[in-house]
Write an enzyme that holds these catalytic residues in place. Structure first.
Site, PDB file in Angstrom:
ATOM      1  N   GLY A  10       0.851  -1.195   0.000  1.00 33.54           N
ATOM      2  CA  GLY A  10       0.000   0.000   0.000  1.00 33.54           C
ATOM      3  C   GLY A  10       0.878   1.234   0.000  1.00 33.54           C
ATOM      4  N   HIS A  53       5.699   4.768  11.627  1.00 33.55           N
ATOM      5  CA  HIS A  53       5.531   6.218  11.758  1.00 33.55           C
ATOM      6  C   HIS A  53       4.947   6.591  13.125  1.00 33.55           C
ATOM      7  CE1 HIS A  53       6.714   7.191   7.672  1.00 33.55           C
ATOM      8  NE2 HIS A  53       5.980   6.170   7.248  1.00 33.55           N
ATOM      9  N   GLU A  84      10.246  -2.743   4.001  1.00 31.36           N
ATOM     10  CA  GLU A  84      10.723  -1.908   2.879  1.00 31.36           C
ATOM     11  C   GLU A  84      11.212  -2.769   1.714  1.00 31.36           C
ATOM     12  OE1 GLU A  84      10.038   1.153   3.165  1.00 31.36           O
ATOM     13  OE2 GLU A  84      10.340   1.815   5.228  1.00 31.36           O
ATOM     14  N   TYR A 169       6.668  13.497   1.481  1.00 32.62           N
ATOM     15  CA  TYR A 169       5.624  12.620   0.941  1.00 32.62           C
ATOM     16  C   TYR A 169       4.323  12.757   1.741  1.00 32.62           C
ATOM     17  CZ  TYR A 169       9.488  10.001  -1.283  1.00 32.62           C
ATOM     18  OH  TYR A 169      10.584   9.619  -2.007  1.00 32.62           O
TER      19      TYR A 169
HETATM   20  P1  ADP Z   1       3.746   2.499   6.620  1.00 31.34           P
HETATM   21  O1  ADP Z   1       4.814   1.511   6.976  1.00 31.34           O
HETATM   22  O2  ADP Z   1       2.702   1.944   5.693  1.00 31.34           O
HETATM   23  O3  ADP Z   1       4.307   3.797   6.112  1.00 31.34           O
HETATM   24  P2  ADP Z   1       3.365   2.769   9.478  1.00 31.34           P
HETATM   25  O4  ADP Z   1       2.880   1.468  10.034  1.00 31.34           O
HETATM   26  O5  ADP Z   1       4.812   3.101   9.667  1.00 31.34           O
HETATM   27  O6  ADP Z   1       2.933   2.864   7.937  1.00 31.34           O
HETATM   28  O7  ADP Z   1       2.593   3.987  10.113  1.00 31.34           O
HETATM   29  C1  ADP Z   1       1.217   3.993  10.284  1.00 31.34           C
HETATM   30  C2  ADP Z   1       0.923   5.149  11.237  1.00 31.34           C
HETATM   31  O8  ADP Z   1       1.205   6.386  10.592  1.00 31.34           O
HETATM   32  C3  ADP Z   1      -0.510   5.260  11.640  1.00 31.34           C
HETATM   33  O9  ADP Z   1      -0.780   4.421  12.739  1.00 31.34           O
HETATM   34  C4  ADP Z   1      -0.619   6.745  12.040  1.00 31.34           C
HETATM   35  O10 ADP Z   1      -0.220   6.917  13.375  1.00 31.34           O
HETATM   36  C5  ADP Z   1       0.444   7.419  11.189  1.00 31.34           C
HETATM   37  N1  ADP Z   1      -0.042   8.240  10.070  1.00 31.34           N
HETATM   38  C6  ADP Z   1       0.543   9.373   9.634  1.00 31.34           C
HETATM   39  N2  ADP Z   1      -0.076   9.850   8.528  1.00 31.34           N
HETATM   40  C7  ADP Z   1      -1.083   8.996   8.249  1.00 31.34           C
HETATM   41  C8  ADP Z   1      -2.065   8.924   7.204  1.00 31.34           C
HETATM   42  N3  ADP Z   1      -2.121   9.838   6.221  1.00 31.34           N
HETATM   43  N4  ADP Z   1      -2.935   7.907   7.222  1.00 31.34           N
HETATM   44  C9  ADP Z   1      -2.872   6.982   8.197  1.00 31.34           C
HETATM   45  N5  ADP Z   1      -1.974   6.993   9.206  1.00 31.34           N
HETATM   46  C10 ADP Z   1      -1.069   7.970   9.224  1.00 31.34           C
HETATM   47  P1  TMP Z   2       6.970   3.642   4.361  1.00 31.27           P
HETATM   48  O1  TMP Z   2       6.158   2.965   3.296  1.00 31.27           O
HETATM   49  O2  TMP Z   2       7.311   2.735   5.488  1.00 31.27           O
HETATM   50  O3  TMP Z   2       6.383   4.926   4.796  1.00 31.27           O
HETATM   51  O4  TMP Z   2       8.391   3.970   3.746  1.00 31.27           O
HETATM   52  C1  TMP Z   2       8.561   4.231   2.374  1.00 31.27           C
HETATM   53  C2  TMP Z   2       9.991   4.694   2.112  1.00 31.27           C
HETATM   54  O5  TMP Z   2      10.160   4.735   0.684  1.00 31.27           O
HETATM   55  C3  TMP Z   2      10.305   6.078   2.621  1.00 31.27           C
HETATM   56  O6  TMP Z   2      11.657   6.117   3.051  1.00 31.27           O
HETATM   57  C4  TMP Z   2      10.173   6.958   1.388  1.00 31.27           C
HETATM   58  C5  TMP Z   2      10.588   6.031   0.272  1.00 31.27           C
HETATM   59  N1  TMP Z   2       9.966   6.282  -1.036  1.00 31.27           N
HETATM   60  C6  TMP Z   2      10.774   6.270  -2.177  1.00 31.27           C
HETATM   61  O7  TMP Z   2      11.981   6.069  -2.089  1.00 31.27           O
HETATM   62  N2  TMP Z   2      10.197   6.471  -3.407  1.00 31.27           N
HETATM   63  C7  TMP Z   2       8.849   6.684  -3.563  1.00 31.27           C
HETATM   64  O8  TMP Z   2       8.382   6.859  -4.704  1.00 31.27           O
HETATM   65  C8  TMP Z   2       8.013   6.692  -2.380  1.00 31.27           C
HETATM   66  C9  TMP Z   2       6.543   6.895  -2.504  1.00 31.27           C
HETATM   67  C10 TMP Z   2       8.630   6.493  -1.135  1.00 31.27           C
HETATM   68 MG    MG Z   3       6.882   1.390   6.860  1.00 30.18          MG
END
Ligand code: ADP
Ligand code: TMP
Ligand code: MG
Ligand code: ZN
Length: 192
Positions: A10, A53, A84, A169
């Site tokens: 996602g 996050h 990742e 982002y």
């Molecule tokens: P991912 O690995 O998919 O980037 P994480 O599991 O690291 O997601 O983070 C999810 C958390 O990010 C949520 O529990 C929430 O606290 C936080 N968050 C920040 N921005 C958003 C958003 N736009 N939608 C949903 N959660 C968000």
């Molecule tokens: P996240 O899915 O756990 O939030 O982390 C995604 C990581 O990938 C974050 O370090 C930003 C990076 N990224 C890219 O390098 N290229 C991309 O096009 C996007 C959307 C994210």
């Molecule tokens: Mg992540």
């Protein structure tokens, strides 16, 4: 018995890492031997942690070459967790296939699409191999609905490999993504 591959995918902020860590907790509660891996490129937080996050985190081994996963597992390993996936080379596909053939459960989390909506090849291949796929959505930073399937880059240039977070982002739904691209709305109106 063969292991099972679960792929969690996602846009950014959709909870991929959080979901991965919830499976880590299940195996930990069951006192299973597990190993967690992350790519060395992901230097956002501590090198030796997978971190969501929200702030929750677990210890992980930072690796570059997918083959080095084999250096860290043994006959007692019941599951392998990889965050990742988009940052690993495509050999991860063959490594994961071998792990599940050995009877090890594998959980991978990673982005399906770049901010340019190009599929990340390594995640794509894992999705094809998966026994189950969990496709997550984020809250759209523009309209606030829980329908964000895309990541929009607000600053930081054109590179599709570019580690970062909220400074560059946001997660958005397709309608808001297209409005941002057409310049009908501005990323400064983001609510999260
Ligand atoms: P991912 O690995 O998919 O980037 P994480 O599991 O690291 O997601 O983070 C999810 C958390 O990010 C949520 O529990 C929430 O606290 C936080 N968050 C920040 N921005 C958003 C958003 N736009 N939608 C949903 N959660 C968000
Ligand atoms: P996240 O899915 O756990 O939030 O982390 C995604 C990581 O990938 C974050 O370090 C930003 C990076 N990224 C890219 O390098 N290229 C991309 O096009 C996007 C959307 C994210
Ligand atoms: Mg992540
Ligand atoms: Zn929206």
């Amino acid at each position: 018995m063969a292991g099972k591959l679960t792929v969690i995918t996602g846009p950014m902020y959709s909870g991929k890492t959080t979901e991965l860590l919830s499976f880590v907790e299940i195996y930990t509660l069951g006192r299973k031997n597990i190993k967690m891996f992350k790519p060395i490129i992901d230097t956002r937080y501590s090198m030796e942690k997978i971190k969501a996050h929200s702030g929750i985190e677990v210890d992980a081994i930072a690796i570059n070459d997918p083959n080095s996963i084999f250096d860290h597992i043994d006959d007692s390993t019941k599951a392998v967790f990889i965050d990742e996936s988009q940052f690993f080379n495509e050999n991860l596909f063959f490594v994961v296939k071998e792990l599940i053939d050995k009877g090890i459960d594998v959980f991978c989390a990673g982005l399906d699409l770049s901010f340019k909506q190009n599929p990340f090849p390594t995640t794509m291949k894992l999705l094809a191999l998966a026994d189950s796929v969990i496709k997550k959505k984020a809250v759209c930073s523009i309209c606030g609905e829980h329908n964000a399937t895309l990541t929009f880059k607000t600053s930081g240039g054109e590179s599709e490999i570019d580690v970062g977070g909220k400074e560059k982002y946001i997660a958005v739904c397709r309608d808001c993504f297209n409005k941002l691209l057409r310049g009908e709305i501005d990323a400064s109106s983001a609510i999260i």
